[in-house]
Design an enzyme around this catalytic site. Sequence first.
Site, mmCIF file in Angstrom:
data_model
loop_
_atom_site.group_PDB
_atom_site.id
_atom_site.type_symbol
_atom_site.label_atom_id
_atom_site.label_comp_id
_atom_site.label_asym_id
_atom_site.label_seq_id
_atom_site.Cartn_x
_atom_site.Cartn_y
_atom_site.Cartn_z
ATOM 1 N N LYS A 212 15.010 9.938 6.410
ATOM 2 C CA LYS A 212 15.806 9.029 5.675
ATOM 3 C C LYS A 212 15.006 8.793 4.309
ATOM 4 C CE LYS A 212 17.419 4.388 5.527
ATOM 5 N NZ LYS A 212 18.202 4.655 4.243
ATOM 6 N N GLY A 265 7.034 1.766 1.994
ATOM 7 C CA GLY A 265 8.241 0.912 1.880
ATOM 8 C C GLY A 265 7.648 -0.701 1.868
ATOM 9 N N SER A 266 8.664 -1.725 1.748
ATOM 10 C CA SER A 266 8.235 -2.972 1.847
ATOM 11 C C SER A 266 7.345 -3.452 3.147
ATOM 12 C CB SER A 266 9.196 -3.793 1.571
ATOM 13 O OG SER A 266 10.059 -4.046 2.642
ATOM 14 N N THR A 267 6.503 -4.569 2.980
ATOM 15 C CA THR A 267 5.951 -5.046 4.318
ATOM 16 C C THR A 267 6.839 -5.666 5.091
ATOM 17 O OG1 THR A 267 3.886 -5.408 2.688
ATOM 18 C CG2 THR A 267 4.091 -6.979 4.598
ATOM 19 N N GLY A 268 7.895 -6.437 4.437
ATOM 20 C CA GLY A 268 8.797 -7.002 5.287
ATOM 21 C C GLY A 268 9.676 -6.073 6.231
ATOM 22 N N VAL A 269 9.975 -5.016 5.634
ATOM 23 C CA VAL A 269 10.622 -4.018 6.475
ATOM 24 C C VAL A 269 9.561 -3.444 7.385
ATOM 25 C CG1 VAL A 269 11.981 -1.779 6.398
ATOM 26 C CG2 VAL A 269 12.388 -3.479 4.936
ATOM 27 N N GLU A 293 2.714 2.694 4.852
ATOM 28 C CA GLU A 293 1.884 2.010 3.646
ATOM 29 C C GLU A 293 2.821 1.143 3.046
ATOM 30 O OE1 GLU A 293 1.430 1.526 -0.281
ATOM 31 O OE2 GLU A 293 1.909 3.556 -0.388
ATOM 32 N N CYS A 327 3.097 1.154 -5.768
ATOM 33 C CA CYS A 327 2.526 0.092 -5.007
ATOM 34 C C CYS A 327 1.004 -0.137 -5.498
ATOM 35 C CB CYS A 327 2.449 0.777 -3.480
ATOM 36 S SG CYS A 327 3.156 2.369 -3.389
ATOM 37 N N GLU A 425 4.596 -9.839 -4.514
ATOM 38 C CA GLU A 425 5.032 -8.507 -5.068
ATOM 39 C C GLU A 425 6.370 -8.797 -5.711
ATOM 40 O OE1 GLU A 425 4.323 -4.121 -3.778
ATOM 41 O OE2 GLU A 425 5.757 -5.074 -2.545
#
Length: 543
Positions: A212, A265-269, A293, A327, A425
């Site tokens: 995806k 992708g993002s840290t939260g996701v 990462e 990043c 970020e």
Amino acid sequence: MATGFFKVPTPHNEPVKTYAPGTPERKELKEKLAQMRKEVRDIPMFIGDKEVREGQKIELRPPHDRKHLLGHFYKSDKAHVTQAIEAALAAHERWQALTWEHRASIFLKAADLIAGPYRAELNAATMLGQSKNAFQAEIDSACEIIDFLRFNVKYMTEIYAMQPDSNPGMWNRMEWRPLEGFVYALTPFNFTAIAGNLPSSCAMMGNVVVWKPSNTQVYAAHVLMKVFRLAGVPAGVINLIYPSGPDAADVIFRHKDFAGIHFTGSTGVFQDIWKSIGNNIHLYRSYPRIVGETGGKDFVLAHKSADPHVVSVALSRGAFEYQGQKCSAASRAYIPKSLWPEVLKLITADLKDMKMGPVEDFSNFINAVIDEKSFDKLAGAIEDAKASKDADVIVGGKYDKSKGYFIEPTIIQVKDPHYISMKEELFGPVLSVYVYEDEAYEETIQLVDTTAIYALTGSIIAQDRYAIELATQKLSNAAGNFYINDKPTGAVVGQQPFGGARGSGTNDKAGSMINLLRWVQPRTIKETLVPPTDYRYHFLAQD
């Protein structure tokens, strides 16, 4: 069947083309851009051996030219996610049984296709779909993905060659098997190379993949998928779908054959994904591999001995190339008071010289940020800084989305080293700078280490070797990729394996053998050549 210990071609980093005026690559790329702007591409899902065109159509438009239609893709629903998993699992047995040299051949061919006949198309797709200038596209969607494919083939053979010793009377072997099940590759918008590497590195090791990409990278992902298929990746080995994140997660993370996720992708996701996997751990056939990462708040630390010209270029390139949407981009800087006036003068001159506009004009250094959500977040951060007593917008600060999502390169000077833009970020062309007293170097190192949750990249700029050594030691956990007298971006496959820890991910180092080891499971085989026929050991004998 004939066989041999095959030696793969020795990989070399793909040379970066310049696209300077008068070069053949510039002419070819400009022609390809013009051609692709005239097309309206109809981009299907790739599930098994089928190109699926059904459901809601999503438009694709250049971030720098919102009114232009590049094409559309078909949004996947949960049923498509299930179909992709089933197609992957159906392909698993035959794919893992294919001898490794044939898997190697497929991905070496993919690299050559990108290096040759598909270079201009993949670069143009990245430029139009992700608003990258010609040079940024070249180092990403040409050179880096080519390097990933070629070097990963080499790393694959090195893994297979890692074998145990054998004592007399036995033969010990190590078998490197793919994971049992399917791998989910969830890829970002900002690097076409990452989007191609995450599924292909897993597939190369014999795994099957559900891929995806970010919606804002689908235009180039489609070109990658076309190349993979032309190179000979069998149907079902890599399945390309476009569901929402929640729809994909609801199906994938509840499936018993989920074997791992390869994520950028993002840290939260990523943290939400980890939580979902943990909550569902009892459902799986085996413990899934979790490789990610994620975010960064990457730093440049200058010492009073630094050359101001080196500092300014590290910041102007490190913070503002590709609009800071890397990043690894420099997003916070710590500059000694004695250097700051000269550094500010130099970087201000650089930023005034940088042109901003569409990618089709090769004289533009700055292009658009990826979408309206990113634009609004960045504009909000700039306005917050303008209103804050703890920060000042000293360069740039303008933005406009009437034609495209353009954010002017912006520098925020903070009075408080813990101001929000030094910690969180933003992922755009916004650099926050803290000016410290020259004698407070060691205390500033501590600030660098403790201010943000991330540990992806960072750099120290100094002439004083003692200052360099001190920062290198004290910041050993602050960056997975650490640079001395350079900007904190630009990792090259085979030279600087990439990844960070803390809030920046699992540090499994894309572009190295370390990453590929995550996509295999070893089986140790001991064969006894002449087995014993008596249970008695020698010590049991009578004196």
